[in-house]
Design a protein around this motif. Structure first.
Motif, mmCIF file in Angstrom:
data_model
loop_
_atom_site.group_PDB
_atom_site.id
_atom_site.type_symbol
_atom_site.label_atom_id
_atom_site.label_comp_id
_atom_site.label_asym_id
_atom_site.label_seq_id
_atom_site.Cartn_x
_atom_site.Cartn_y
_atom_site.Cartn_z
ATOM 1 N N ARG A 86 0.862 -1.173 0.000
ATOM 2 C CA ARG A 86 0.000 0.000 0.000
ATOM 3 C C ARG A 86 0.901 1.226 0.000
ATOM 4 N NH1 ARG A 86 -2.786 -3.605 -1.009
ATOM 5 N NH2 ARG A 86 -4.800 -4.226 -0.119
ATOM 6 N N ILE A 87 0.763 2.063 -1.039
ATOM 7 C CA ILE A 87 1.692 3.181 -1.220
ATOM 8 C C ILE A 87 0.927 4.474 -1.507
ATOM 9 C CG2 ILE A 87 3.662 4.062 -2.549
ATOM 10 C CD1 ILE A 87 4.277 1.154 -3.338
ATOM 11 N N VAL A 88 1.357 5.541 -0.851
ATOM 12 C CA VAL A 88 0.844 6.883 -1.134
ATOM 13 C C VAL A 88 1.943 7.667 -1.838
ATOM 14 C CG1 VAL A 88 -0.005 9.053 -0.164
ATOM 15 C CG2 VAL A 88 -0.639 6.881 0.903
ATOM 16 N N ILE A 89 1.586 8.336 -2.923
ATOM 17 C CA ILE A 89 2.512 9.235 -3.613
ATOM 18 C C ILE A 89 1.968 10.651 -3.479
ATOM 19 C CG2 ILE A 89 3.677 9.827 -5.762
ATOM 20 C CD1 ILE A 89 3.168 7.003 -6.761
ATOM 21 N N LEU A 90 2.753 11.536 -2.884
ATOM 22 C CA LEU A 90 2.381 12.940 -2.738
ATOM 23 C C LEU A 90 3.084 13.758 -3.817
ATOM 24 C CD1 LEU A 90 2.731 13.437 1.141
ATOM 25 C CD2 LEU A 90 0.688 12.771 -0.150
ATOM 26 N N THR A 91 2.323 14.579 -4.555
ATOM 27 C CA THR A 91 2.928 15.399 -5.603
ATOM 28 C C THR A 91 2.532 16.862 -5.459
ATOM 29 O OG1 THR A 91 1.152 15.366 -7.272
ATOM 30 C CG2 THR A 91 2.589 13.427 -7.159
ATOM 31 N N VAL A 92 3.270 17.709 -6.152
ATOM 32 C CA VAL A 92 2.918 19.121 -6.245
ATOM 33 C C VAL A 92 1.610 19.243 -7.018
ATOM 34 C CG1 VAL A 92 5.264 20.000 -6.085
ATOM 35 C CG2 VAL A 92 4.356 19.321 -8.311
ATOM 36 N N PRO A 93 0.974 20.407 -6.986
ATOM 37 C CA PRO A 93 -0.332 20.558 -7.639
ATOM 38 C C PRO A 93 -0.310 20.189 -9.123
ATOM 39 C CG PRO A 93 0.103 22.434 -6.226
ATOM 40 C CD PRO A 93 1.356 21.636 -6.263
ATOM 41 N N GLU A 94 -1.360 19.527 -9.555
ATOM 42 C CA GLU A 94 -1.480 19.126 -10.957
ATOM 43 C C GLU A 94 -1.420 20.330 -11.878
ATOM 44 O OE1 GLU A 94 -4.603 16.767 -13.931
ATOM 45 O OE2 GLU A 94 -5.111 17.079 -11.819
ATOM 46 N N GLY A 95 -1.982 21.457 -11.438
ATOM 47 C CA GLY A 95 -1.991 22.643 -12.265
ATOM 48 C C GLY A 95 -0.637 23.301 -12.423
ATOM 49 N N LYS A 96 0.356 22.894 -11.622
ATOM 50 C CA LYS A 96 1.680 23.506 -11.678
ATOM 51 C C LYS A 96 2.730 22.575 -12.277
ATOM 52 C CE LYS A 96 0.068 27.103 -9.788
ATOM 53 N NZ LYS A 96 -1.271 26.754 -10.240
ATOM 54 N N PRO A 181 1.149 31.406 -14.987
ATOM 55 C CA PRO A 181 0.913 32.243 -16.161
ATOM 56 C C PRO A 181 0.330 33.605 -15.827
ATOM 57 C CG PRO A 181 0.136 30.004 -16.529
ATOM 58 C CD PRO A 181 0.479 30.118 -15.074
ATOM 59 N N SER A 182 -0.403 33.706 -14.714
ATOM 60 C CA SER A 182 -1.041 34.974 -14.370
ATOM 61 C C SER A 182 -0.032 36.041 -13.972
ATOM 62 C CB SER A 182 -2.049 34.758 -13.230
ATOM 63 O OG SER A 182 -1.460 34.080 -12.165
ATOM 64 N N LEU A 183 1.236 35.647 -13.767
ATOM 65 C CA LEU A 183 2.267 36.635 -13.505
ATOM 66 C C LEU A 183 2.881 37.096 -14.820
ATOM 67 C CD1 LEU A 183 4.176 35.355 -10.352
ATOM 68 C CD2 LEU A 183 2.756 37.367 -10.579
ATOM 69 N N THR A 216 -0.824 33.864 -2.433
ATOM 70 C CA THR A 216 -1.404 32.891 -1.504
ATOM 71 C C THR A 216 -1.817 31.646 -2.284
ATOM 72 O OG1 THR A 216 -2.290 34.699 -0.173
ATOM 73 C CG2 THR A 216 -3.166 32.514 0.261
ATOM 74 N N PHE A 217 -1.461 30.485 -1.751
ATOM 75 C CA PHE A 217 -1.869 29.213 -2.349
ATOM 76 C C PHE A 217 -2.862 28.519 -1.418
ATOM 77 C CE2 PHE A 217 1.971 30.032 -4.651
ATOM 78 C CZ PHE A 217 1.806 29.409 -5.880
ATOM 79 N N ARG A 218 -4.032 28.260 -1.953
ATOM 80 C CA ARG A 218 -5.040 27.485 -1.235
ATOM 81 C C ARG A 218 -5.515 26.368 -2.151
ATOM 82 N NH1 ARG A 218 -7.634 30.900 2.899
ATOM 83 N NH2 ARG A 218 -6.824 33.015 2.736
ATOM 84 N N HIS A 219 -5.406 25.134 -1.682
ATOM 85 C CA HIS A 219 -5.876 23.975 -2.440
ATOM 86 C C HIS A 219 -5.261 23.936 -3.841
ATOM 87 C CE1 HIS A 219 -8.487 24.402 0.884
ATOM 88 N NE2 HIS A 219 -9.355 25.195 0.307
ATOM 89 N N GLY A 220 -3.983 24.307 -3.952
ATOM 90 C CA GLY A 220 -3.287 24.220 -5.223
ATOM 91 C C GLY A 220 -3.537 25.373 -6.168
ATOM 92 N N LYS A 221 -4.358 26.331 -5.759
ATOM 93 C CA LYS A 221 -4.662 27.468 -6.628
ATOM 94 C C LYS A 221 -4.077 28.735 -6.023
ATOM 95 C CE LYS A 221 -8.938 25.406 -8.382
ATOM 96 N NZ LYS A 221 -8.297 25.036 -9.660
ATOM 97 N N GLU A 222 -3.441 29.535 -6.882
ATOM 98 C CA GLU A 222 -2.789 30.732 -6.392
ATOM 99 C C GLU A 222 -3.674 31.958 -6.528
ATOM 100 O OE1 GLU A 222 -2.170 30.718 -10.730
ATOM 101 O OE2 GLU A 222 -1.825 29.208 -9.184
ATOM 102 N N ALA A 295 13.922 22.910 -6.801
ATOM 103 C CA ALA A 295 12.758 23.276 -7.616
ATOM 104 C C ALA A 295 12.109 24.553 -7.101
ATOM 105 C CB ALA A 295 11.746 22.138 -7.621
ATOM 106 N N LEU A 296 12.051 24.707 -5.777
ATOM 107 C CA LEU A 296 11.458 25.915 -5.208
ATOM 108 C C LEU A 296 12.363 27.120 -5.438
ATOM 109 C CD1 LEU A 296 9.134 27.164 -3.725
ATOM 110 C CD2 LEU A 296 10.083 26.371 -1.557
ATOM 111 N N TYR A 297 13.682 26.925 -5.307
ATOM 112 C CA TYR A 297 14.604 28.018 -5.623
ATOM 113 C C TYR A 297 14.486 28.424 -7.089
ATOM 114 C CZ TYR A 297 17.261 27.803 -1.214
ATOM 115 O OH TYR A 297 17.653 27.882 0.093
ATOM 116 N N THR A 298 14.270 27.438 -7.961
ATOM 117 C CA THR A 298 14.136 27.732 -9.382
ATOM 118 C C THR A 298 12.971 28.667 -9.634
ATOM 119 O OG1 THR A 298 15.048 25.573 -9.994
ATOM 120 C CG2 THR A 298 13.748 26.696 -11.660
ATOM 121 N N THR A 299 11.875 28.432 -8.912
ATOM 122 C CA THR A 299 10.658 29.210 -9.116
ATOM 123 C C THR A 299 10.655 30.523 -8.345
ATOM 124 O OG1 THR A 299 9.419 27.176 -9.454
ATOM 125 C CG2 THR A 299 8.145 29.132 -8.920
#
Length: 311
Positions: A86-96, A181-183, A216-222, A295-299
């Motif tokens: 049984r495995i859980v994979i946690l990822t960054v938001p799908e939209g990003k 993209p909104s930036l 601000t990021f809430r639920h993967g949306k900025e 990855a965070l430093y890149t962004t």
């Protein structure tokens, strides 16, 4: 009896204070300042200092690549060979990032060839400190013997309680990454109102003279906060602190805060002071620069303040 494990993408690093069972890092592509050739390396193959040096000297800013399903497969296979089913994979938001879909592709292939194995891919809607928190939840529930299905339900519930307040000293890096993209120049003209398109374009292009912004990021949306500073990051961080206080005033209870402030120790101290002055026994964790993924430093660039709040 089921044996559980949890995996993350490159949201975390081996230096992160909280560790999953496995990390599948992002890849970083960058133009070598010496040779002028593009190079690609595993996200764990370079120190933060080395990366920031390249980021500061390279004409073309480094970029992060998604984690492909071929990179997830050997990690999942290795865990299964140890008895994990049984495995859980946690990822960054799908939209990003396409990492979420790549992880789902790996899940489907593994489950097709291993019918007794179940894998859940969770779009965390966050990164770094928020992912740390979800791993803490998983570890606690796993230790208590909770079922895999119930753990998944709890993770889905808990991820909704995470808000990331991000103060950027420059939008140069996040603009180059294409992650928000909104930036764009067009939207910044709208955000900044009376300032002309020409002025915005010139300001954004000047390294060190970019707008300091609040996202601000809430639920993967900025959400791009209209509060902008052109001189210092401090007013942005003050606004972040004000937003946190407003969340509490609305009836939410702030339980945990994960603070990252690379290149901004004074601004980080401001956040710490505000959090420590709040009532309610809030747990505050200040993370080292080395625990931040490349990855965070890149962004976000070399200087920013990221405040992950769990309400």
């Amino acid at each position: 009896m089921d044996k559980l494990a949890i995996i993350t993408d490159g949201s975390l690093t081996p230096a992160s204070a909280v560790q999953p069972d496995r990390i599948v890092p992002f890849s970083i592509s960058y133009k070598d300042p010496e040779t002028d050739y593009w190079e690609v390396l595993n996200g764990e193959g370079m120190t933060v200092a080395e990366f920031l040096d390249i980021q500061s000297r390279s004409k073309d800013l480094p970029k992060t690549s998604l984690v492909r399903y071929e990179e997830f497969l050997p990690v999942l296979t290795e865990l299964i060979e140890t008895g994990v089913n049984r495995i859980v994979i946690l990822t960054v938001p799908e939209g990003k990032s396409g990492t979420y879909l790549e992880a789902k592709r790996a899940k489907e292939e593994i489950e097709r060839t291993n019918p007794d194995v179940k894998i859940a891919v969770i779009d965390t809607g966050t990164t770094a400190g928020g992912v740390e928190y979800l791993i803490e939840v998983f570890d606690q529930l796993r230790a208590e013997g909770m079922s895999f299905t119930d753990i998944l339900g709890c993770l889905e519930e808990e991820k909704q309680k995470i808000i990331l307040f991000l103060g950027l000293d420059s939008i140069r890096y996040i603009g180059a990454s294409g992650r928000i993209p909104s930036l764009s120049e067009k939207n910044w003209k709208a955000t900044l109102g009376q300032i002309s398109k020409v002025v915005v374009a010139r300001v954004v292009s000047l390294v060190g003279h970019s707008p300091k912004v609040f996202i601000t990021f809430r639920h993967g949306k900025e959400h791009i906060n209209p509060h902008v500073s052109f001189l210092q990051l401090k007013p942005i961080v003050e606004k972040i602190c004000s937003e946190i206080v407003d969340e509490i005033a609305s009836g939410k209870r702030l339980r945990k805060v994960y603070l990252f402030c690379p290149g901004a120790p004074t601004e980080g101290d401001l956040v710490k002071q505000v959090i420590q002055n709040l009532d309610g026994g809030i747990e505050l964790y200040v993370r080292s620069d080395e625990s931040i993924s490349l990855a965070l430093y890149t962004t976000a660039g070399p200087k920013f303040v990221a405040v992950f709040c769990v309400f």
